[in-house]
Design an enzyme around this catalytic site. Structure first.
Site, PDB file in Angstrom:
ATOM      1  N   THR A  81     -33.714 -52.979  22.523  1.00  0.00           N
ATOM      2  CA  THR A  81     -32.444 -52.951  23.603  1.00  0.00           C
ATOM      3  C   THR A  81     -31.221 -53.610  23.061  1.00  0.00           C
ATOM      4  O   THR A  81     -31.304 -54.770  22.591  1.00  0.00           O
ATOM      5  CB  THR A  81     -32.785 -53.512  25.136  1.00  0.00           C
ATOM      6  N   GLU A  82     -29.923 -52.927  23.333  1.00  0.00           N
ATOM      7  CA  GLU A  82     -28.742 -53.642  22.680  1.00  0.00           C
ATOM      8  C   GLU A  82     -28.434 -54.759  23.590  1.00  0.00           C
ATOM      9  O   GLU A  82     -27.621 -55.741  22.907  1.00  0.00           O
ATOM     10  CB  GLU A  82     -27.594 -52.642  22.856  1.00  0.00           C
TER      11      GLU A  82
END
Length: 226
Positions: free
Chosen positions: A56-57
């Site tokens: 996930t960023e």
């Protein structure tokens, strides 16, 4: 050996079926980022044997499916602010480190939504230019050019009936010639950045009718071994 499979006698894919189709096609051992919106649901269809690691960023590696009920931890969310679970070995890191992973080519696949995709794989998914829209490119441009492959999940036509798979994008671009494959309600389409579109499967529509509605040549059909 046959050409692209046509499932004309069934309805278009549901969102859940689209997510399952994406999950099915992710190779074993891949590092994958799931974008905000439809793509987040892919996590629930990955099989443990695939050994897929989700990134996930906002700074997590080893994300599990969406959290529900007592499993919800308000401090454990994905980039779309949806509560998620963690798998054994999960790791957390600074937002900047997460973007370094994205920009450094360390992701095998990025799964994102789109407003438009062109026949050569250009991606527009951050702004329609509508007066009431809030443009937000976020990390999409980093994912578009940083991932080794970009899968798009989207309805093939907008609510007004206009195609979202188009000869040329009319919305501001997120990335050029970056999309590898489209998973939609009506078709699964591969994109060659030089040759154009390849239809693998259609759902509730024939290939001829699909080409007519898109008003765009579908340049080739990849053989499917039965």
């Amino acid at each position: 050996m046959t050409t692209a499979r046509e499932y004309v006698d069934r309805k278009p894919l549901t969102r859940a079926e689209m997510a399952a189709a994406v999950a099915r096609d992710i190779p074993v051992g891949s590092i994958v980022n799931l974008g905000i919106g439809l793509p987040t649901s892919v996590a629930g269809y990955l099989h443990p044997d695939q050994q897929v690691t989700l990134h996930t960023e906002n700074g997590m590696l080893g994300m599990g499916p969406e959290a529900h009920g007592e499993d919800i931890d308000p401090d454990l969310i994905n980039a779309g602010k949806i509560p998620v679970t963690e798998l054994p070995g999960a790791a957390y890191f600074h937002h900047a480190d997460s973007f370094a992973m994205m920009r450094g080519g360390h992701l095998d696949i990025s799964v994102m939504g789109a407003f438009q995709v062109s026949s050569r794989g250009d991606l527009a998914n951050w702004s329609t230019g509508a007066p009431d829209a809030v443009p937000a490119v976020g990390g999409a441009m980093d994912l578009a050019i940083g991932a080794k492959a970009v899968y798009i999940m989207m309805p093939l036509f907008a609510k007004d009936g206009t195609p979202k798979f188009v000869p040329e994008c009319t919305y501001p671009l997120t990335g050029k010639r970056c999309v590898s494959k489209i998973y939609s309600d009506l078709a699964i389409i591969g994109i060659d950045h030089e040759q154009g579109a390849t239809v693998y499967e259609t759902f509730g529509i024939s290939l001829a009718d699909l080409a007519r509605r898109l008003d765009m040549p579908l340049l080739k059909q990849t053989p499917v071994t039965v």
